[in-house]
Design a protein around this motif. Structure first.
Motif, PDB file in Angstrom:
ATOM      1  N   ASN A 164     -38.726  64.528  17.316  1.00 33.00           N
ATOM      2  CA  ASN A 164     -39.363  63.880  18.471  1.00 33.00           C
ATOM      3  C   ASN A 164     -39.241  62.358  18.447  1.00 33.00           C
ATOM      4  OD1 ASN A 164     -41.284  63.073  16.590  1.00 33.00           O
ATOM      5  ND2 ASN A 164     -42.879  64.447  17.335  1.00 33.00           N
ATOM      6  N   CYS A 165     -38.425  61.840  17.524  1.00 35.44           N
ATOM      7  CA  CYS A 165     -38.195  60.399  17.478  1.00 35.44           C
ATOM      8  C   CYS A 165     -36.850  60.117  16.827  1.00 35.44           C
ATOM      9  CB  CYS A 165     -39.309  59.697  16.700  1.00 35.44           C
ATOM     10  SG  CYS A 165     -39.141  57.894  16.628  1.00 35.44           S
ATOM     11  N   LEU A 166     -36.048  59.291  17.474  1.00 31.75           N
ATOM     12  CA  LEU A 166     -34.759  58.877  16.927  1.00 31.75           C
ATOM     13  C   LEU A 166     -34.869  57.438  16.445  1.00 31.75           C
ATOM     14  CD1 LEU A 166     -32.396  60.247  19.731  1.00 31.75           C
ATOM     15  CD2 LEU A 166     -33.156  61.420  17.648  1.00 31.75           C
ATOM     16  N   TRP A 167     -34.577  57.237  15.183  1.00 32.02           N
ATOM     17  CA  TRP A 167     -34.491  55.893  14.625  1.00 32.02           C
ATOM     18  C   TRP A 167     -33.012  55.527  14.646  1.00 32.02           C
ATOM     19  CZ3 TRP A 167     -36.285  54.986   8.845  1.00 32.02           C
ATOM     20  CH2 TRP A 167     -35.700  53.818   8.349  1.00 32.02           C
ATOM     21  N   ILE A 168     -32.632  54.680  15.594  1.00 29.23           N
ATOM     22  CA  ILE A 168     -31.235  54.297  15.750  1.00 29.23           C
ATOM     23  C   ILE A 168     -30.940  53.152  14.798  1.00 29.23           C
ATOM     24  CG2 ILE A 168     -29.453  53.547  17.365  1.00 29.23           C
ATOM     25  CD1 ILE A 168     -30.680  56.303  17.969  1.00 29.23           C
ATOM     26  N   GLN A 169     -30.089  53.452  13.819  1.00 28.44           N
ATOM     27  CA  GLN A 169     -29.747  52.406  12.868  1.00 28.44           C
ATOM     28  C   GLN A 169     -29.152  51.230  13.622  1.00 28.44           C
ATOM     29  OE1 GLN A 169     -28.219  53.690   9.044  1.00 28.44           O
ATOM     30  NE2 GLN A 169     -26.685  52.081   9.168  1.00 28.44           N
ATOM     31  N   VAL A 238     -37.485  56.607  21.017  1.00 29.12           N
ATOM     32  CA  VAL A 238     -36.321  55.914  20.465  1.00 29.12           C
ATOM     33  C   VAL A 238     -36.788  54.609  19.838  1.00 29.12           C
ATOM     34  CG1 VAL A 238     -34.085  54.858  20.940  1.00 29.12           C
ATOM     35  CG2 VAL A 238     -34.769  56.931  22.176  1.00 29.12           C
ATOM     36  N   VAL A 239     -36.468  54.455  18.556  1.00 25.50           N
ATOM     37  CA  VAL A 239     -36.832  53.265  17.785  1.00 25.50           C
ATOM     38  C   VAL A 239     -35.546  52.600  17.312  1.00 25.50           C
ATOM     39  CG1 VAL A 239     -37.906  52.469  15.643  1.00 25.50           C
ATOM     40  CG2 VAL A 239     -39.077  54.151  17.070  1.00 25.50           C
ATOM     41  N   ASP A 382     -38.791  52.382  22.457  1.00 23.43           N
ATOM     42  CA  ASP A 382     -40.216  52.630  22.214  1.00 23.43           C
ATOM     43  C   ASP A 382     -40.767  51.901  21.001  1.00 23.43           C
ATOM     44  OD1 ASP A 382     -40.656  54.754  24.321  1.00 23.43           O
ATOM     45  OD2 ASP A 382     -39.021  55.659  23.187  1.00 23.43           O
ATOM     46  N   GLY A 383     -39.893  51.323  20.190  1.00 23.22           N
ATOM     47  CA  GLY A 383     -40.386  50.631  19.012  1.00 23.22           C
ATOM     48  C   GLY A 383     -39.249  50.127  18.152  1.00 23.22           C
ATOM     49  N   PHE A 384     -39.636  49.630  16.957  1.00 21.66           N
ATOM     50  CA  PHE A 384     -38.668  49.008  16.063  1.00 21.66           C
ATOM     51  C   PHE A 384     -38.975  49.362  14.618  1.00 21.66           C
ATOM     52  CE2 PHE A 384     -38.921  46.479  19.859  1.00 21.66           C
ATOM     53  CZ  PHE A 384     -37.594  46.224  20.171  1.00 21.66           C
ATOM     54  N   ARG A 385     -37.902  49.535  13.858  1.00 27.35           N
ATOM     55  CA  ARG A 385     -38.010  49.586  12.406  1.00 27.35           C
ATOM     56  C   ARG A 385     -37.617  48.204  11.914  1.00 27.35           C
ATOM     57  NH1 ARG A 385     -34.371  48.864   7.759  1.00 27.35           N
ATOM     58  NH2 ARG A 385     -35.249  50.057   6.056  1.00 27.35           N
ATOM     59  N   ILE A 419     -44.017  51.364  18.723  1.00 26.45           N
ATOM     60  CA  ILE A 419     -44.052  52.113  17.468  1.00 26.45           C
ATOM     61  C   ILE A 419     -43.371  51.232  16.430  1.00 26.45           C
ATOM     62  CG2 ILE A 419     -43.211  54.160  16.261  1.00 26.45           C
ATOM     63  CD1 ILE A 419     -43.305  55.603  18.988  1.00 26.45           C
ATOM     64  N   LEU A 420     -44.071  50.934  15.329  1.00 20.55           N
ATOM     65  CA  LEU A 420     -43.581  49.965  14.353  1.00 20.55           C
ATOM     66  C   LEU A 420     -43.453  50.589  12.970  1.00 20.55           C
ATOM     67  CD1 LEU A 420     -45.794  46.910  15.376  1.00 20.55           C
ATOM     68  CD2 LEU A 420     -43.396  47.294  15.973  1.00 20.55           C
ATOM     69  N   PHE A 421     -42.231  50.566  12.434  1.00 23.39           N
ATOM     70  CA  PHE A 421     -41.980  50.964  11.054  1.00 23.39           C
ATOM     71  C   PHE A 421     -41.644  49.687  10.278  1.00 23.39           C
ATOM     72  CE2 PHE A 421     -39.616  54.839  13.055  1.00 23.39           C
ATOM     73  CZ  PHE A 421     -40.818  55.348  13.531  1.00 23.39           C
ATOM     74  N   HIS A 422     -42.414  49.371   9.268  1.00 23.79           N
ATOM     75  CA  HIS A 422     -42.152  48.172   8.471  1.00 23.79           C
ATOM     76  C   HIS A 422     -41.564  48.575   7.124  1.00 23.79           C
ATOM     77  CE1 HIS A 422     -44.016  45.871  11.492  1.00 23.79           C
ATOM     78  NE2 HIS A 422     -45.269  45.950  11.087  1.00 23.79           N
ATOM     79  N   GLU A 423     -40.343  48.087   6.840  1.00 22.60           N
ATOM     80  CA  GLU A 423     -39.802  48.238   5.491  1.00 22.60           C
ATOM     81  C   GLU A 423     -40.524  47.246   4.596  1.00 22.60           C
ATOM     82  OE1 GLU A 423     -35.740  47.715   2.856  1.00 22.60           O
ATOM     83  OE2 GLU A 423     -36.132  46.460   4.598  1.00 22.60           O
TER      84      GLU A 423
END
Length: 698
Positions: A164-169, A238-239, A382-385, A419-423
């Motif tokens: 349900n979510c694609l993290w596009i490199q 989509v992130v 929808d967001g960012f890594r 939607i926020l993914f923090h490394e």
């Protein structure tokens, strides 16, 4: 004098703020003056940007006096509703005596996530590789994922897998840089234009002249908008990956002008701090007129880039010339294909704040925010890594990102929040990141996989039940060992350092599949990298062209049946998680076996209305069948007690929703509900089996 400040919304034993949409956040101040004889009654005020018109606008909110619960002479509290997703900040002060304001000297940051975050099942997608021919100099495209054949790696396949979510490199333009001889492609994290999707990801790119950068920019962006829209139609978020700490060499400068609703190339009006810089821009444009250098920001506007002072440390004043720019490094590793930009922070030196007088830092942060706003509003992202988030200053998280969300809500109908993914890998910064992001992408997933591979139930629960666990579960990241490498005998012996392309036997695939499926049902945000569903073992070569072995083998019908079976069961689990949302949420309660430990991971999930919660049992002993008697969880017990109260002789039956026959009763005959309350529930699992049990009345 003593003054303290904090929030009652902390996770027990941590400094992580638990703030959910639709709930309240409560704050407290304790105050004891030096001179108790002063005849004055203090007042306390919260100072926060919650509910304000912009993240930099703070407002004063009176706090209510209450009886102290500690040694303070005075105490105050206030509770505020959380009605909007976003990142917020609060501090407080006390007014006492002659009106002096005594500030607490501490900020509290917190993040209110959009509801979708809790049940994200994320697939990391390197678009250029997922449909490319193995060991070739080819790359695949967005078009391949939109209209590829049935055997291709497509959005339809992601939907069928329950993703349900694609993290596009990082999909931005990234030009090849020849300074690293082992690279055959530019680094995804050395972006050379944050307002252009990489034209190489467009099937018809070879029909557009390479020198026509504007048309390639337009067509690639159009296709990405089509891609994101198609993902949304399949109920997938989509992130984008983005590395705001740095850009690639020869960065093509564009900027988004919101008022004109247009992206302009070579216009530096919004990033310049004064007329002097704009005049210098014109001089440099004339100097480099007729050359490619006129396109590149480091030659025309070097103030965007960081420099170092005489001692070799980061200088927040920025470069004045291209020769003063530099490539960042981390832990002694030079990222020579990038340039550090002048945002006001530097990883590894300290936790940076940006003073208000550092105008260029703020302008660069605004520029980064503008790039994120453009992708959110114009492409529908929808967001960012956030790659290398520990290189960014505090204000990027507390001011820039909230500004993006505020603007996007005004410009994009129906937009809730990012939607926020923090490394984040630094322990101290990780706690900060947990309060300004939705999910942390770090290394704790390795401890979960090691727990499964070592068949250690307690090790698995030690992560999931840790109050500091705010990370993804799953199988890793683009530059890390693949998840299946934890399931070799070599790894189990304590030597997990191989990341090699091995031919894993069927047992390894089944052990790995058991772990992936169990993590899916444990719920909460989870991520897998394209190919993991087939048991891919080769570390992603993200700076090289060519495809991913198992994906190409699946497409060309060369993949072994065992790998295809793994994909079938993992996809089945993903679909069940989507169909039964309680499986995807992070609410879970461990079930305890009677009579001592057994190698079964057992838990109940959140209960749907008027139904017994689903109970999940996973045999992690792998090679052997296992059985056990488990006590009921509080939710299941409450449901059964409610039906026994109205019908003492009510009988129950159970179905395994994850079996090949989910509608068939599992027990040979119904069981009295009151007996389940007395005895608990008995399970018998074959090797590798995972059951999702649904108790129903008969």
């Amino acid at each position: 004098m003593m003054i303290t400040f904090g929030t009652q919304n902390l996770r027990p034993g941590t400094d992580i703020v638990d703030a959910k949409l639709g709930k309240e956040i409560s704050f407290g101040v304790g105050f004891t003056p030096d001179d108790a004889s002063v005849n004055a009654t203090p007042e306390a005020f919260l100072w926060t940007n919650l509910g304000s018109d912009a993240p930099h606008v703070f407002r004063k909110i009176a706090m209510n006096p209450v009886d102290p619960s500690d040694d303070h002479r005075y105490a105050f509290t206030v509770a505020l509703p959380l009605t909007m997703p976003g990142t917020y900040t609060a501090t407080a002060f006390v007014r006492y005596g002659s009106g002096e304001e005594i500030w607490v000297g501490k900020d509290v940051n917190w993040r209110v996530s959009v509801p979708a975050v809790d049940s994200l099942y994320v697939r990391q997608i390197p678009i250029d590789k997922v449909n490319a021919r193995l060991d070739s100099d080819e790359i695949s495209t967005m078009d391949d994922m939109l209209d590829g054949p049935e055997s291709a790696y497509t959005l339809d396949k992601m939907e069928q897998a329950g993703v349900n979510c694609l993290w596009i490199q990082t999909p931005y333009r990234s030009d090849f840089w020849g300074g690293r001889p082992n690279d055959t492609a530019g680094s995804d994290y050395a972006s050379t234009d944050w307002f252009s999707i990489d034209p190489e990801l467009l099937r018809e790119a070879d029909q557009i002249d390479v020198s026509d950068t504007d048309r390639r920019h337009t067509e690639a962006n159009r296709k990405m908008k089509e891609f994101v829209t198609a993902a949304h139609a399949r109920e997938m978020k989509v992130v984008f990956g983005i590395a705001p700490n740095h850009v690639g060499h020869n960065y093509i400068f564009r900027d988004f002008f919101e008022d004109e609703d247009v992206v302009k190339r070579g216009c530096y009006k919004q990033i310049a701090i004064d007329e002097f810089q704009l005049a210098e821009v014109e001089k440099r444009k004339k100097r480099y007129a007729g050359t490619e250098l006129a396109l590149y920001a480091e030659y025309i506007f070097p103030w965007m880039f960081a420099t170092k002072n005489a001692s070799g440390k980061y200088d927040p004043n920025g470069a004045n010339d291209v020769n003063e720019t530099y490539s960042p490094d981390w832990a002694g590793d030079c990222w020579c294909d990038t340039k550090h930009i002048n945002h006001g922070g530097h990883a590894g030196e300290k936790r940076w704040h940006v003073p208000r007088e550092q105008k260029q830092n703020w302008k660069v942060l605004d520029y980064i925010g503008n790039a994120m706003l453009w992708a959110t509003v114009k492409l529908g992202v929808d967001g960012f890594r956030i790659d290398h988030s520990y290189g960014m200053p505090v204000e990027f998280f507390t001011q820039t990102i909230p500004w993006v969300e505020k603007k996007a809500r005004a410009l994009r109908p129906g937009f809730e929040g990012l939607i926020l993914f923090h490394e984040e890998h630094d322990p101290e910064r990780k706690r900060f990141a947990a309060n300004v992001g939705d999910v942390i992408q770090a290394k704790w997933y390795e401890a979960i996989l090691q727990g499964f591979s070592h068949r250690d139930v307690e090790a698995i629960w030690s992560v999931y039940e840790n109050p500091y666990f705010t990370e993804f579960s799953g199988t890793g990241n683009h530059d890390e060992c693949r998840g299946i490498t934890f399931f070799t005998e070599f790894s189990r012996a304590g030597n997990h350092d191989e990341c090699k392309n091995k031919n894993f036997v069927q047992a390894n695939l089944r052990e790995f599949g058991n772990a992936v499926i169990t993590m899916l049902f444990l719920g909460g945000p989870m991520t897998t990298l394209a190919g993991d569903e087939y048991g891919e073992s080769r570390k992603l070569r993200f700076k090289m062209k060519g495809g991913i072995p198992t994906l190409w083998q699946a497409r060309t019908q060369q993949l072994a049946p065992e790998n295809l079976e793994l994909d079938a069961w993992v996809s089945k689990a993903g679909r069940l998680r989507r169909e039964r949302p309680e499986l995807g949420c992070s609410e879970r309660k461990r079930l305890i076996p009677h009579g001592g430990p057994v190698p079964i991971v057992a838990f109940e999930k959140r209960a749907s209305e008027n139904r017994c919660p689903l109970m999940v049992f996973s045999n992690i002993n792998h090679g052997d069948g296992q059985s056990g008697q488990f006590g009921l969880g509080a939710r299941a017990r409450a449901w059964i007690e409610s039906i026994v109260a109205t019908g003492p002789d009510t009988q129950l039956q159970v179905k395994d929703l994850f079996s090949s026959t989910p509608d068939r009763p599992l027990w040979s005959h119904p069981i009295l509900a009151r007996n389940l309350l007395r005895d608990g529930i008995q399970v018998a699992l074959t090797a590798y089996q995972v059951q999702v049990l649904d108790l129903v009345r008969v």
